[in-house]
Motif scaffolding. Structure first.
Motif, PDB file in Angstrom:
ATOM      1  N   ASP A  10       4.940-119.375 -37.826  1.00 54.94           N
ATOM      2  CA  ASP A  10       4.462-120.665 -37.356  1.00 54.94           C
ATOM      3  C   ASP A  10       3.018-120.887 -37.796  1.00 54.94           C
ATOM      4  OD1 ASP A  10       6.436-120.760 -34.415  1.00 54.94           O
ATOM      5  OD2 ASP A  10       6.333-122.315 -35.925  1.00 54.94           O
ATOM      6  N   HIS A  43      -1.519-125.230 -34.979  1.00 50.71           N
ATOM      7  CA  HIS A  43      -1.434-126.673 -34.769  1.00 50.71           C
ATOM      8  C   HIS A  43      -2.575-127.468 -35.429  1.00 50.71           C
ATOM      9  CE1 HIS A  43       2.081-126.585 -32.282  1.00 50.71           C
ATOM     10  NE2 HIS A  43       1.539-125.781 -31.395  1.00 50.71           N
ATOM     11  N   ASN A  55      -1.701-128.853 -38.763  1.00 48.32           N
ATOM     12  CA  ASN A  55      -0.688-129.908 -38.866  1.00 48.32           C
ATOM     13  C   ASN A  55      -1.302-131.272 -39.120  1.00 48.32           C
ATOM     14  OD1 ASN A  55       1.307-128.039 -38.434  1.00 48.32           O
ATOM     15  ND2 ASN A  55       1.582-128.524 -36.267  1.00 48.32           N
ATOM     16  N   HIS A  86       5.493-132.274 -35.715  1.00 48.94           N
ATOM     17  CA  HIS A  86       5.756-131.636 -34.428  1.00 48.94           C
ATOM     18  C   HIS A  86       5.611-130.115 -34.532  1.00 48.94           C
ATOM     19  CE1 HIS A  86       7.497-130.907 -30.508  1.00 48.94           C
ATOM     20  NE2 HIS A  86       8.421-130.123 -31.050  1.00 48.94           N
ATOM     21  N   ARG A  87       6.049-129.595 -35.667  1.00 48.12           N
ATOM     22  CA  ARG A  87       5.944-128.158 -35.910  1.00 48.12           C
ATOM     23  C   ARG A  87       5.955-127.913 -37.403  1.00 48.12           C
ATOM     24  NH1 ARG A  87      10.721-123.876 -35.926  1.00 48.12           N
ATOM     25  NH2 ARG A  87       9.531-121.959 -36.254  1.00 48.12           N
ATOM     26  N   TRP A 133       5.996-124.485 -40.253  1.00 46.27           N
ATOM     27  CA  TRP A 133       6.167-123.034 -40.347  1.00 46.27           C
ATOM     28  C   TRP A 133       6.456-122.650 -41.794  1.00 46.27           C
ATOM     29  CZ3 TRP A 133       9.748-126.490 -38.709  1.00 46.27           C
ATOM     30  CH2 TRP A 133      11.036-126.428 -39.249  1.00 46.27           C
TER      31      TRP A 133
END
Length: 241
Positions: free
Chosen positions: A124, A127, A130, A145-146, A148
């Motif tokens: 991951d 944040h 992102n 949202h995510r 990885w």
């Protein structure tokens, strides 16, 4: 056991694919003490214990390719795009390089365990990254949202193969020095052989990543200069930064 006997035993083991590499490295560690070769001691300890927390930069053969992916949510209509390839082609080269490759800092025993798994590992991303990726790659229309990275198991197999190859080179080069290898007059030849086969070890900045496989794994990430990334794969992965 003498140094020549230890070299022969280690050669027999390293040439057997079923033999764990960590077991061979333990023999190489014992050999380093018999030869009183500090550089060999340092290298084999890093491979056995891992580079994480050592202040040493992982060598080039521990660099692996990873595949960045994202879970996107459209900011206007709420549309979701799950498990999509990240649009790295829109990012600058420095950021792209960070996202598509990693240095694996785990111990050889950990890498061997992960390489035996049937599924690829995941890492991951923190944040704060992102928002940067979304702005540069998705024109602010999408929220990440995510994000990885997928670490293919075959990349870990490649790391182990490179380490095994170096051990083979080292052992056969030392074997060629003969049965008097522990004599003081051979010390310079041993040092020359070790320097020729082993990579230079440098103190460097971040980029080493520790990876863990398994369900309910916990992940801790840090950002900034000299940061290290601990990563996990499996269900219920929790991230803290």
């Amino acid at each position: 056991m003498t140094a020549p006997e230890l070299i022969s035993a280690a050669i027999d083991e390293v040439l057997q694919p079923a033999t764990r590499l960590v077991d061979v490295l333990l023999k190489v560690k014992a050999l380093a003490y018999l030869l009183k070769e500090d550089r060999l001691k340092g290298w084999v300890n890093l491979e056995i214990e891992g580079y994480e927390g050592s202040s040493q930069e992982a060598p080039a053969y521990r660099k692996v390719g990873v595949v960045p992916r994202v879970h996107l949510i459209h900011k206007v209509n709420g549309q979701q795009l799950i498990n999509q390839p990240m649009a790295v082609e829109y990012l600058n080269e420095d950021l792209k390089a960070i996202l598509v490759s990693k240095y694996v800092g785990n111990s050889v025993a950990e890498i061997e365990h992960m390489a035996s798994q049937t599924t690829d590992g995941t890492i991951d991303l923190p944040h704060p990254l992102n928002a940067i990726i979304a702005e540069k790659a998705y024109r602010k229309d999408w929220h990440i949202h995510r994000s990885w990275q997928v670490l293919p198991t075959n990349q870990l197999v490649g790391v182990l193969t490179c380490i095994r190859s170096k051990v083979i080179d080292l052992l056969f080069e030392l074997k060629d020095l003969g049965s008097d290898i522990t004599l003081r007059s051979f010390q310079a030849k041993v040092q020359e052989t070790v320097s020729k086969v082993l990579p230079p070890i440098h103190v460097g900045e971040g980029g080493v990543v520790n990876i863990a496989h398994g369900a309910n794994s916990v992940q801790a990430t840090n950002t900034g200069q000299d940061s290290r990334l601990n990563a996990a794969s499996g269900t219920s992965v929790n991230q803290g930064g």
